[in-house]
Structures are given as structure tokens and as C-alpha cells.
Design an enzyme around this catalytic site. Structure first.
Site, PDB file in Angstrom:
ATOM      1  N   ASP A  13       0.499  -0.907  -0.452  1.00 55.77           N
ATOM      2  CA  ASP A  13       0.208   0.087  -0.139  1.00 55.77           C
ATOM      3  C   ASP A  13       0.907   1.241  -0.522  1.00 55.77           C
ATOM      4  O   ASP A  13       0.447   2.578   0.707  1.00 55.77           O
ATOM      5  CB  ASP A  13      -0.657  -0.154   1.315  1.00 55.77           C
ATOM      6  CG  ASP A  13      -2.212  -0.885   1.140  1.00 55.77           C
ATOM      7  OD1 ASP A  13      -2.082  -2.192  -0.038  1.00 55.77           O
ATOM      8  OD2 ASP A  13      -2.719  -1.579   2.251  1.00 55.77           O
ATOM      9  N   LYS A  16       1.989   2.213  -5.196  1.00 48.66           N
ATOM     10  CA  LYS A  16       2.365   1.606  -6.408  1.00 48.66           C
ATOM     11  C   LYS A  16       1.313   1.518  -7.375  1.00 48.66           C
ATOM     12  O   LYS A  16       1.363   2.118  -8.389  1.00 48.66           O
ATOM     13  CB  LYS A  16       2.899   0.081  -6.363  1.00 48.66           C
ATOM     14  CG  LYS A  16       3.027  -1.037  -5.224  1.00 48.66           C
ATOM     15  CD  LYS A  16       3.391  -2.053  -5.061  1.00 48.66           C
ATOM     16  CE  LYS A  16       2.421  -2.338  -3.882  1.00 48.66           C
ATOM     17  NZ  LYS A  16       1.970  -2.450  -3.316  1.00 48.66           N
ATOM     18  N   GLY A  40      -4.947  -4.552  -3.637  1.00 46.93           N
ATOM     19  CA  GLY A  40      -5.587  -3.453  -4.146  1.00 46.93           C
ATOM     20  C   GLY A  40      -4.644  -2.125  -4.504  1.00 46.93           C
ATOM     21  O   GLY A  40      -4.193  -1.545  -3.698  1.00 46.93           O
ATOM     22  N   HIS A  41      -4.968  -1.653  -5.800  1.00 47.62           N
ATOM     23  CA  HIS A  41      -4.000  -0.493  -6.236  1.00 47.62           C
ATOM     24  C   HIS A  41      -4.542   0.284  -6.710  1.00 47.62           C
ATOM     25  O   HIS A  41      -5.687   0.356  -7.493  1.00 47.62           O
ATOM     26  CB  HIS A  41      -3.170  -1.715  -7.310  1.00 47.62           C
ATOM     27  CG  HIS A  41      -2.367  -2.094  -7.028  1.00 47.62           C
ATOM     28  ND1 HIS A  41      -1.376  -2.772  -8.047  1.00 47.62           N
ATOM     29  CD2 HIS A  41      -1.419  -2.358  -6.155  1.00 47.62           C
ATOM     30  CE1 HIS A  41      -0.436  -3.752  -7.267  1.00 47.62           C
ATOM     31  NE2 HIS A  41      -0.352  -3.320  -6.119  1.00 47.62           N
ATOM     32  N   THR A  42      -4.657   0.950  -6.031  1.00 43.58           N
ATOM     33  CA  THR A  42      -6.029   2.689  -6.325  1.00 43.58           C
ATOM     34  C   THR A  42      -4.741   3.583  -7.197  1.00 43.58           C
ATOM     35  O   THR A  42      -3.776   4.239  -7.129  1.00 43.58           O
ATOM     36  CB  THR A  42      -6.213   3.542  -4.711  1.00 43.58           C
ATOM     37  OG1 THR A  42      -6.065   1.917  -4.221  1.00 43.58           O
ATOM     38  CG2 THR A  42      -7.179   4.197  -4.955  1.00 43.58           C
ATOM     39  N   GLN A 226       1.569  -5.974  -2.822  1.00 40.04           N
ATOM     40  CA  GLN A 226       2.069  -6.430  -1.877  1.00 40.04           C
ATOM     41  C   GLN A 226       3.818  -5.206  -2.063  1.00 40.04           C
ATOM     42  O   GLN A 226       4.171  -4.435  -2.427  1.00 40.04           O
ATOM     43  CB  GLN A 226       2.796  -7.888  -1.448  1.00 40.04           C
ATOM     44  CG  GLN A 226       1.444  -8.829  -1.258  1.00 40.04           C
ATOM     45  CD  GLN A 226       0.499  -8.733  -2.611  1.00 40.04           C
ATOM     46  OE1 GLN A 226       1.508  -9.591  -3.739  1.00 40.04           O
ATOM     47  NE2 GLN A 226      -0.011  -9.063  -2.654  1.00 40.04           N
ATOM     48  N   ASP A 335       2.707  14.693   1.411  1.00 38.87           N
ATOM     49  CA  ASP A 335       1.082  15.967   1.718  1.00 38.87           C
ATOM     50  C   ASP A 335       0.486  15.818   3.066  1.00 38.87           C
ATOM     51  O   ASP A 335       0.020  15.822   4.292  1.00 38.87           O
ATOM     52  CB  ASP A 335       0.477  15.473   0.711  1.00 38.87           C
ATOM     53  CG  ASP A 335      -0.370  14.502   0.213  1.00 38.87           C
ATOM     54  OD1 ASP A 335       0.223  13.346  -0.401  1.00 38.87           O
ATOM     55  OD2 ASP A 335      -1.129  14.317   0.710  1.00 38.87           O
TER      56      ASP A 335
HETATM   57  P1  GDP Z   1      -0.511   0.330  -3.750  1.00 39.72           P
HETATM   58  O1  GDP Z   1      -1.096  -1.330  -3.516  1.00 39.72           O
HETATM   59  O2  GDP Z   1       0.603   0.643  -3.174  1.00 39.72           O
HETATM   60  O3  GDP Z   1      -0.459   0.894  -5.119  1.00 39.72           O
HETATM   61  O4  GDP Z   1      -1.810   1.248  -2.639  1.00 39.72           O
HETATM   62  P2  GDP Z   1      -3.610   1.487  -2.185  1.00 39.72           P
HETATM   63  O5  GDP Z   1      -3.886   1.844  -3.164  1.00 39.72           O
HETATM   64  O6  GDP Z   1      -3.317   0.624  -1.357  1.00 39.72           O
HETATM   65  O7  GDP Z   1      -2.797   2.638  -1.132  1.00 39.72           O
HETATM   66  C1  GDP Z   1      -2.657   3.831  -1.598  1.00 39.72           C
HETATM   67  C2  GDP Z   1      -3.967   5.375  -1.396  1.00 39.72           C
HETATM   68  O8  GDP Z   1      -2.609   5.968  -0.500  1.00 39.72           O
HETATM   69  C3  GDP Z   1      -4.549   5.195  -2.143  1.00 39.72           C
HETATM   70  O9  GDP Z   1      -5.625   5.455  -1.853  1.00 39.72           O
HETATM   71  C4  GDP Z   1      -3.793   6.233  -3.075  1.00 39.72           C
HETATM   72  O10 GDP Z   1      -5.110   7.046  -3.750  1.00 39.72           O
HETATM   73  C5  GDP Z   1      -3.050   7.202  -2.002  1.00 39.72           C
HETATM   74  N1  GDP Z   1      -2.229   8.024  -2.221  1.00 39.72           N
HETATM   75  C6  GDP Z   1      -1.373   7.696  -3.333  1.00 39.72           C
HETATM   76  N2  GDP Z   1      -0.200   8.718  -3.850  1.00 39.72           N
HETATM   77  C7  GDP Z   1      -1.060   9.712  -2.493  1.00 39.72           C
HETATM   78  C8  GDP Z   1      -0.263  10.649  -1.951  1.00 39.72           C
HETATM   79  O11 GDP Z   1       0.993  11.168  -2.599  1.00 39.72           O
HETATM   80  N3  GDP Z   1      -0.618  11.354  -0.986  1.00 39.72           N
HETATM   81  C9  GDP Z   1      -2.134  11.115  -1.042  1.00 39.72           C
HETATM   82  N4  GDP Z   1      -3.066  12.005   0.025  1.00 39.72           N
HETATM   83  N5  GDP Z   1      -2.732   9.685  -1.273  1.00 39.72           N
HETATM   84  C10 GDP Z   1      -2.089   8.967  -1.835  1.00 39.72           C
HETATM   85  P1  IMO Z   2      -0.863  -4.334  -2.278  1.00 38.55           P
HETATM   86  O1  IMO Z   2      -0.766  -4.699  -3.171  1.00 38.55           O
HETATM   87  C1  IMO Z   2      -1.137  -4.502   2.291  1.00 38.55           C
HETATM   88  C2  IMO Z   2      -0.518  -8.448   4.110  1.00 38.55           C
HETATM   89  C3  IMO Z   2      -2.390  -9.330   4.563  1.00 38.55           C
HETATM   90  C4  IMO Z   2      -1.793 -10.181   5.327  1.00 38.55           C
HETATM   91  C5  IMO Z   2      -0.104 -10.964   4.473  1.00 38.55           C
HETATM   92  C6  IMO Z   2      -0.229 -11.760   4.137  1.00 38.55           C
HETATM   93  O2  IMO Z   2      -2.315  -3.509  -2.042  1.00 38.55           O
HETATM   94  O3  IMO Z   2       0.351  -3.420  -1.457  1.00 38.55           O
HETATM   95  P2  IMO Z   2      -1.794 -12.906   2.234  1.00 38.55           P
HETATM   96  O4  IMO Z   2      -3.585 -12.764   1.849  1.00 38.55           O
HETATM   97  O5  IMO Z   2      -0.919 -12.227   0.801  1.00 38.55           O
HETATM   98  O6  IMO Z   2      -1.973 -14.186   2.046  1.00 38.55           O
HETATM   99  O7  IMO Z   2      -1.682 -12.358   3.714  1.00 38.55           O
HETATM  100  O8  IMO Z   2      -0.185  -9.876   3.925  1.00 38.55           O
HETATM  101  N1  IMO Z   2      -0.901  -8.128   2.477  1.00 38.55           N
HETATM  102  C7  IMO Z   2      -0.596  -6.755   1.941  1.00 38.55           C
HETATM  103  N2  IMO Z   2      -0.703  -5.738   2.934  1.00 38.55           N
HETATM  104  N3  IMO Z   2      -1.410  -4.710   1.123  1.00 38.55           N
HETATM  105  C8  IMO Z   2      -1.239  -5.047  -0.024  1.00 38.55           C
HETATM  106  O9  IMO Z   2      -1.448  -5.666  -1.552  1.00 38.55           O
HETATM  107  C9  IMO Z   2      -0.947  -7.428   0.611  1.00 38.55           C
HETATM  108  N4  IMO Z   2      -1.467  -8.032   0.144  1.00 38.55           N
HETATM  109  C10 IMO Z   2      -1.406  -8.763   1.651  1.00 38.55           C
HETATM  110  O10 IMO Z   2      -2.918  -7.953   4.993  1.00 38.55           O
HETATM  111  O11 IMO Z   2      -1.435  -9.179   6.213  1.00 38.55           O
HETATM  112 MG    MG Z   3      -2.611  -1.846  -1.664  1.00 32.36          MG
END
Ligand code: GDP
Ligand code: IMO
Ligand code: MG
Length: 433
Positions: A13, A16, A40-42, A226, A335
């Protein structure tokens, strides 16, 4: 050869998806190399929030082909729903812009079942806190040589035979060890052969496309899921996911060869979060954790769970940069630190009377070490519209420079908001327009 890897350097998270979407405007192909719908990539575009679990984060860019490599595990039901949701949101998904490796393993209903039942059975304090998507069990079956691959779904006769034999074993485990009801192979067969029909046009030899594209000098972006602290080998084992989220996963998970890669971009949040169980040395409690969670909207993109939050961990970050050969950092969510009077970076772990800068393999050491912090003055300004380093508040720029000094790795991109245009580039060291 201008291909790059984008991977997470913390516990996932890091942002990415947002960084891949940004760089994908300049690449020809985006290839996911591991993980499944635990990811979960947002991406936030035109005020719309799109969360991708399977489909690569380049799919919103018309110039880029999106591929799922053989190292990824696929829940076909989730994938079909994701394709439909993208189409309804106005993003066309077809075999002309999206393909899946024939060798990618399939997440079956018994994998989800086993994952959930095991987590339920684990005593509190021993739970991993998985996403419940069947990730551990599907990779387990892959390595036990009893997996089902995407290709199998398109060969009904052979699929049925294989499924019956695999499910006999898995059902015995579900009944006798986990004490739950077994699943009906015939129903599973009917459902999954249906997904095979729907997905057949997308199933292809992705490693051949990667190789050919590399030979043609196309720009390929390899997208990790991850983070490297969740990597099965280099993460905080056993509180990890079941794949190589780090650099190694690129090669086994796509068929790419090392000579193709020119840069490795490590995505790091300006602070740290973790979702699920496991050690987290810089985890905060109280007001700091609450403020980071509130300002950073730190709730899981896959499960909606609250993310645990704390300051940037320089020890863990340096370990991730080393084990992945990271050549440039994309620093996200700077930020979110606006408004803190003081901001901190952990520069060492105190353990047994001394301070180490090495990230320990031992869980008990990690769990009991005391982070030592460097404290810096914070800033109040909203960073959202800032496009160049000289416009950053001096203390924010000092924070970025300190990250570079502590890691010895240049910061390429600084992300200052979730929207596509909320970023600045400190140097053009990786992929130029
Ligand atoms: P990922 O799994 O690495 O793709 O990350 P996630 O999408 O799970 O979580 C990142 C969260 O931070 C999402 O809700 C994005 O929209 C948000 N985000 C990403 N970059 C920024 C940033 O520079 N500032 C803020 N405030 N939010 C961000
Ligand atoms: P992205 O790509 C954050 C964590 C789970 C748990 C551990 C093992 O969005 O960054 P699993 O279901 O993979 O066997 O769970 O890994 N986990 C993540 N945490 N971001 C993720 O993906 C994750 N994918 C798995 O919460 O601790
Ligand atoms: Mg994520």
C-alpha cells in the site's frame, strides 16, 4: 534497454498503483509479476477512484498494453468482475490491450476456504491476518505440483480429470484437518470451465510477448504487488505473503531476463503502514497513529481494514532498497505529513544495549527492538499543487533530502496527493516522457 521495475519497499500500500499509472503514460507495456487479488492498487482519475486487484495499473493508459505474468495467481470470478467494472467505467478492456499468461495459477474455491478456515482456527496472537483470498493455499499447491493453471480451464477434459484428483486430496484436508464440509468437484468444474470460456481470448504466452517486446526495444514496466517486507524470502516471515514481491519475482513471474531491466523504482510512503499482523517497529499508538490514518485515509483497498500506522522506518527501507537493488525512490504521500509539528525518521534499532542499522531476521528481535528516531521540524503548507522542488516548503524538501542521505538512493518522484497530476519529479533519472 529502458525497462523498469516498480515495487513496494514497505508492507504494501505504498502507492504503487498510483506510481505505475503515472509512469505507464510513458511506457509500452505494464506486466504484473506476482500476487493475486490480495492486492488493491488505487488510481484516482477525474475524481473517480478505481481499485485494481488483478488488472495491471497501466490499463487506464491507452498507450500501454497490460499483461498478467505467470507468477500471478488469478481468481477468475474476481477478474471477470474487474474487467466488467472497468468497461462500465469507460475503460475498454479487450485482448488488444490486456492478456493473461497461460501459466498463471488459478485461485480455486478450496483455496479461499482453506485460507479462511486456517485463519479462524489459529489462536489469537498467531493469526497472520491474511486477506482471505486464498493466496497462501494457491501458491502452496503450485509448489506442491497440484495447481490448476489458466490454460487448464480451456481444456475441459484434462481439467476435469485433474480437478477430481486434486480435490480428492484437498477435500480430505478440509474435512479431516480443518473439520469443515468438502466441496463438490462437479460444481467447481462447471463454474470454472465457464470462466475458461469467458477468459479464453485473453489467455496467451506472455513470456514470449515480454521477450519480443524487449528485443524490439519497447519500454516495459514490471509492476509488483504487496511490498518487499511481505516478500516470502525477505519479508518478516511468517507474517508475509506467499510470493516474491521483490525483484526476484520479476524474472520467475514473467520470463524477463535481467539484462532487460535498466532501473528499479522503489515506492516508499513518507511514513509506514501495515495491514494484518506481524512486527512493525515504528508503529505508533494514540494521536500520531490516528492522525496518520485520518490524513492518509489509511484503510485497506482490498479488505477495508484499518491500517496500522507509524513513522518512516529508515532501517527497514534501507534493507528493502538493498535486497531489491533499488536505483530510484518514488516517495509518496508527503502531503499527509503536512500539519505535524515534528516529523520523525527511524535511523536505528536499539536492542540489548546497542543500536543496529541492520534489519533483523529474528521476529523476537524485531518485536522487542526500540526504534531510535531523528526528529525534524514539520511544515503546515498544503503540498497538493506543487510541481517543483523549489516550491516545496523548506522543511518538506529537507525531509526528502534526508531520505536521500540516509539511503544513498535518489528520490525521483515525490507524490503529494492521490490525483494523477499531484506529483513532482526531482530529476529525470528514470523514464523521461
Ligand atoms: P498500492 O497497493 O501500493 O497501490 O497502494 P493503495 O492503493 O493500496 O494505497 C495507497 C492509497 O494512497 C490510495 O488510496 C491512493 O489513492 C493514495 N495515494 C497515493 N499516493 C498518494 C499521495 O501522494 N498522497 C495522498 N494523500 N494519497 C495518495
Ligand atoms: P498491495 O499490492 C498490504 C498482507 C495481508 C497479510 C499478509 C498475508 O495492495 O500493496 P495474504 O492474503 O497475502 O496471504 O496475506 O499480507 N497483504 C497486504 N498488505 N497490501 C497488500 O497488497 C497486501 N497483500 C497482502 O494483510 O498481513
Ligand atoms: Mg494496496
Amino acid at each position: 534497454m529502458p525497462s523498469i521495475v516498480v515495487l513496494g519497499t514497505q508492507w504494501g500500500d505504498e502507492g504503487k498503483g498510483r506510481i505505475v499509472d503515472l509512469i505507464a503514460s510513458r511506457t509500452d507495456l505494464v506486466v504484473r509479476y506476482q500476487g493475486g487479488n490480495n492486492a488493491g492498487h488505487t488510481i484516482v482519475t477525474d475524481g473517480k477512484k478505481i481499485i485494481l486487484h488483478h488488472v495491471p495499473s497501466g490499463i487506464l493508459r491507452e498507450n500501454s498494453l497490460s499483461l498478467i505474468g505467470n507468477g500471478v495467481v488469478i481468481d477468475p470470478k474476481v477478474l471477470v468482475a474487474e474487467i466488467d467494472a472497468l468497461r462500465s467505467a469507460g475503460y475498454p478492456v479487450s485482448p488488444s490491450n490486456f492478456l493473461i499468461s497461460e501459466r498463471a495459477h488459478v485461485i480455486m474455491p478450496y483455496h479461499r476456504e482453506i485460507d479462511l478456515l486456517r485463519e479462524k482456527r489459529r489462536a489469537s496472537g498467531r493469526k497472520i491476518g491474511t486477506t482471505g483470498r486464498g493466496i497462501g493455499p494457491v501458491y502452496e499447491d503450485k509448489y506442491a505440483r497440484r495447481g490448476i493453471r489458466m490454460l487448464d480451464l480451456t481444456e475441459p477434459e484434462a481439467f476435469r480429470n485433474r480437478l477430481v484428483s486434486v480435490m480428492a486430496e484437498r477435500n480430505a484436508y478440509i474435512e479431516k484437518v480443518l473439520g469443515a464440509e468438502s466441496l463438490d468437484p462437479e460444481r467447481v468444474y462447471e463454474e470454472y470451465v465457464g470462466y475458461g470460456e469467458v477468459l479464453r481470448p485473453f489467455i496467451s504466452d506472455v513470456s514470449a510477448i515480454v521477450r519480443r517486446s524487449g528485443d524490439e526495444g519497447k519500454r516495459i514496466l514490471f509492476e509488483g504487488a504487496q511490498g518487499s517486507l511481505l516478500d516470502i524470502d525477505f519479508g518478516t516471515y511468517p507474517y508475509v505473503t506467499s510470493s516474491n514481491a521483490g525483484l526476484g519475482g520479476v524474472f520467475s513471474g514473467t520470463g524477463a531476463v535481467p539484462a532487460l531491466i535498466s532501473s528499479i523504482v522503489g515506492v516508499a510512503k513518507a511514513y509506514t503502514t501495515r495491514v494484518g499482523e506481524g512486527p512493525f517497529p515504528t508503529e505508533e499508538s494514540g494521536e500520531i497513529q490516528d492522525a496518520l490514518r485520518r490524513e492518509g485515509e489509511e484503510y485497506g483497498a482490498t479488505t477495508g481494514r484499518s491500517r496500522r500506522c507509524g513513522w518512516l522506518d529508515g532501517v527497514a527501507l534501507n534493507y528493502a532498497l538493498r535486497t531489491n537493488g533499488v536505483t530510484a525512490i518514488a516517495l509518496t504521500k508527503l502531503d499527509v505529513l503536512s500539519g505535524f509539528e515534528k516529523v520523525k525518521i527511524c535511523t536505528g534499532y536499539g536492542y540489548n544495549g546497542s543500536v543496529t542499522k541492520e534489519f533483523p531476521a529474528s521476529l523476537s528481535v524485531l518485536e522487542s527492538c526500540e526504534p531510535s528516531y531523528e526528529e525534524m521540524d514539520g511544515w503546515d503548507e498544503d503540498l497538493a499543487g506543487i510541481k517543483s522542488a523549489e516550491h516545496l516548503p523548506p522543511n518538506a524538501l529537507r525531509f526528502v533530502k534526508r531520505v536521500e542521505e540516509l539511503t544513498g538512493v535518489p528520490v525521483w518522484i515525490v507524490s503529494v496527493g492521490p490525483q494523477r497530476d499531484m506529483y513532482l519529479e526531482l530529476r529525470d533519472c528514470v523514464v523521461s516522457r
